[in-house]
Design a protein around this motif. Structure first.
Motif, PDB file in Angstrom:
ATOM      1  N   THR A 114       4.134   1.646   9.118  1.00 21.01           N
ATOM      2  CA  THR A 114       4.784   1.875   8.527  1.00 21.01           C
ATOM      3  C   THR A 114       4.732   2.046   6.743  1.00 21.01           C
ATOM      4  OG1 THR A 114       6.351   0.708  10.563  1.00 21.01           O
ATOM      5  CG2 THR A 114       7.844   0.953   8.416  1.00 21.01           C
ATOM      6  N   ARG A 115       3.879   0.791   6.540  1.00 26.64           N
ATOM      7  CA  ARG A 115       4.001   0.317   5.050  1.00 26.64           C
ATOM      8  C   ARG A 115       3.177   1.712   4.421  1.00 26.64           C
ATOM      9  NH1 ARG A 115       0.660  -2.516   4.495  1.00 26.64           N
ATOM     10  NH2 ARG A 115       0.212  -3.970   6.532  1.00 26.64           N
ATOM     11  N   LEU A 116       1.894   2.151   5.493  1.00 25.98           N
ATOM     12  CA  LEU A 116       1.181   3.015   4.968  1.00 25.98           C
ATOM     13  C   LEU A 116       1.813   4.053   4.822  1.00 25.98           C
ATOM     14  CD1 LEU A 116      -2.393   2.023   6.480  1.00 25.98           C
ATOM     15  CD2 LEU A 116      -1.648   1.425   4.260  1.00 25.98           C
ATOM     16  N   MET A 117       2.432   4.870   5.919  1.00 21.37           N
ATOM     17  CA  MET A 117       2.802   6.233   6.230  1.00 21.37           C
ATOM     18  C   MET A 117       4.024   6.367   4.534  1.00 21.37           C
ATOM     19  SD  MET A 117       2.418   8.112   7.467  1.00 21.37           S
ATOM     20  CE  MET A 117       3.944   9.737   7.490  1.00 21.37           C
ATOM     21  N   VAL A 118       5.187   5.398   4.401  1.00 20.46           N
ATOM     22  CA  VAL A 118       5.836   5.071   2.848  1.00 20.46           C
ATOM     23  C   VAL A 118       5.522   5.327   1.829  1.00 20.46           C
ATOM     24  CG1 VAL A 118       7.455   3.315   1.667  1.00 20.46           C
ATOM     25  CG2 VAL A 118       7.951   3.614   4.169  1.00 20.46           C
ATOM     26  N   GLU A 119       4.008   4.714   1.850  1.00 19.12           N
ATOM     27  CA  GLU A 119       3.211   4.574   0.020  1.00 19.12           C
ATOM     28  C   GLU A 119       1.944   6.401   0.201  1.00 19.12           C
ATOM     29  OE1 GLU A 119      -0.411   2.120  -1.807  1.00 19.12           O
ATOM     30  OE2 GLU A 119       0.691   1.465  -0.131  1.00 19.12           O
ATOM     31  N   ARG A 144       2.506   9.537  -2.421  1.00 17.33           N
ATOM     32  CA  ARG A 144       1.073  10.007  -2.710  1.00 17.33           C
ATOM     33  C   ARG A 144       0.966  10.455  -2.811  1.00 17.33           C
ATOM     34  NH1 ARG A 144      -3.016   5.255  -3.706  1.00 17.33           N
ATOM     35  NH2 ARG A 144      -2.721   3.489  -4.167  1.00 17.33           N
ATOM     36  N   LEU A 145       1.731  11.492  -1.950  1.00 20.20           N
ATOM     37  CA  LEU A 145       0.981  13.015  -1.415  1.00 20.20           C
ATOM     38  C   LEU A 145       0.723  14.230  -2.311  1.00 20.20           C
ATOM     39  CD1 LEU A 145       0.666  14.959   1.113  1.00 20.20           C
ATOM     40  CD2 LEU A 145       3.135  14.535   1.622  1.00 20.20           C
ATOM     41  N   PRO A 146       1.641  14.199  -3.196  1.00 17.68           N
ATOM     42  CA  PRO A 146       1.377  15.099  -4.324  1.00 17.68           C
ATOM     43  C   PRO A 146      -0.153  14.951  -5.386  1.00 17.68           C
ATOM     44  CG  PRO A 146       3.501  13.910  -4.572  1.00 17.68           C
ATOM     45  CD  PRO A 146       2.932  13.399  -3.606  1.00 17.68           C
ATOM     46  N   LEU A 200      -2.314  13.001  -3.941  1.00 14.99           N
ATOM     47  CA  LEU A 200      -3.489  13.112  -2.631  1.00 14.99           C
ATOM     48  C   LEU A 200      -3.769  14.967  -2.534  1.00 14.99           C
ATOM     49  CD1 LEU A 200      -2.677  10.483  -0.061  1.00 14.99           C
ATOM     50  CD2 LEU A 200      -4.876  10.945  -1.415  1.00 14.99           C
ATOM     51  N   LEU A 201      -2.725  15.501  -2.216  1.00 12.05           N
ATOM     52  CA  LEU A 201      -2.526  16.992  -2.691  1.00 12.05           C
ATOM     53  C   LEU A 201      -3.621  17.747  -3.600  1.00 12.05           C
ATOM     54  CD1 LEU A 201       0.499  18.058  -0.582  1.00 12.05           C
ATOM     55  CD2 LEU A 201      -1.642  18.179   0.567  1.00 12.05           C
ATOM     56  N   TRP A 202      -2.966  17.023  -4.986  1.00 13.33           N
ATOM     57  CA  TRP A 202      -3.738  18.109  -5.978  1.00 13.33           C
ATOM     58  C   TRP A 202      -5.775  17.406  -6.148  1.00 13.33           C
ATOM     59  CZ3 TRP A 202      -3.222  21.528  -9.246  1.00 13.33           C
ATOM     60  CH2 TRP A 202      -4.640  20.843 -11.002  1.00 13.33           C
ATOM     61  N   ARG A 203      -5.285  16.136  -5.264  1.00 15.55           N
ATOM     62  CA  ARG A 203      -6.474  15.711  -5.728  1.00 15.55           C
ATOM     63  C   ARG A 203      -8.116  16.211  -4.849  1.00 15.55           C
ATOM     64  NH1 ARG A 203      -8.200   9.750  -4.292  1.00 15.55           N
ATOM     65  NH2 ARG A 203      -7.599   9.679  -5.606  1.00 15.55           N
ATOM     66  N   ARG A 204      -6.949  16.563  -3.609  1.00 10.60           N
ATOM     67  CA  ARG A 204      -7.693  17.670  -2.068  1.00 10.60           C
ATOM     68  C   ARG A 204      -8.350  18.947  -2.504  1.00 10.60           C
ATOM     69  NH1 ARG A 204      -8.158  17.479   2.976  1.00 10.60           N
ATOM     70  NH2 ARG A 204      -7.881  14.563   2.790  1.00 10.60           N
TER      71      ARG A 204
END
Length: 258
Positions: free
Chosen positions: A232-237, A241-243, A245-249
């Motif tokens: 639950t904690r990791l999904m919230v984080e 972080r998604l933008p 992470l996507l930019w890095r990918r």
């Protein structure tokens, strides 16, 4: 044949595993040097006996923690000591005989060839594996794939793996989690977020019976609640972080070829 290294060591956290600890250490020492053991507040006398053994074995070192703090805390204790002595990587393995000590050299060699990665054991189960445990880890692995944008982590729970010390310590120092059973999964997720790529190698896992000296401290209710809270904690984080992470990918993706 025993191999030795000044950069890579074997780190074994242990809590009340009884005589099986001595078997695990003996098999690890037969294949690698050094081997370090962090006895996490055990009350079965194994820590003191192992310290006596270490007095005549320069390739073995033992720490006795005064009280049980959890697997992650025991590993963290070993990581700090290893970094202070100039080591760069640790191979963690359980003390209860479940992990394949004969694969220590192969995992270390994979890490030495690619020191920027984490080398993760991908469990190969036999008939001794409890079906409930096998199915449960599929759920955890599914969440891990999502949380890491399918970074290629073969298994999130199998603790036979090689970590780069410095980035893992930085991650653990920033937050209060990863100190107990949640350590293995959260470590690979956060390292993946930090750009550490996984290498997956197959490794058998044994579930020993009581007659074989098997000891398990896993508690279905308590530890599944802990894993649920962790994901639950990791999904919230992850959402936050998604933008990034996507930019890095996208930046690492090869150019489009028409």
């Amino acid at each position: 044949m025993q191999e030795s290294s000044r950069t890579h060591l074997v780190l074994i956290p242990s809590y009340n595993t009884g005589p099986k600890l001595f078997d695990t250490v003996r098999e690890a020492r037969a294949r690698w040097s050094p081997v370090w053991v962090v006895v996490d507040g055990s009350t079965d006398g194994t820590g003191e006996a192992l310290q006596q053994q270490a007095a005549s074995d320069p390739g073995l070192r033992v720490w006795l923690l005064p009280r049980n703090q959890g697997k992650g805390a025991a590993v963290m204790h070993g990581l700090r000591a290893a970094l202070a002595e100039g080591f760069t990587h640790v191979l963690t393995m359980d003390s209860d005989g479940q992990h394949p000590s004969d694969l220590i050299p192969a995992f270390m060699q994979a890490s030495q060839a690619r020191p920027d990665t984490m080398v993760l054991g991908r469990p190969v189960f036999d008939a001794s594996a409890p079906l409930l445990r096998v199915r449960g880890r599929r759920v955890s692995n599914g969440w891990t794939q999502v949380e890491t944008l399918f970074a290629g982590i073969g298994d999130s729970l199998y603790g036979f793996r090689v970590y780069p010390i410095a980035p893992l310590l930085r991650i653990m120092a920033r937050q209060p989690w990863m100190r107990r059973f949640d350590f293995d999964t959260e470590a690979v997720v956060r390292l993946a977020w930090g750009g550490v790529k996984p290498i997956n190698l197959d490794a058998p896992v044994k579930y020993l019976s009581v007659e074989e000296g098997g000891v398990s401290h896993f508690r279905y209710g308590r530890d599944n609640v802990l894993l649920t809270w962790m994901h639950t904690r990791l999904m919230v984080e992850f959402v936050l972080r998604l933008p990034a992470l996507l930019w890095r990918r996208l930046r690492r993706a090869p150019p489009f070829q028409p």
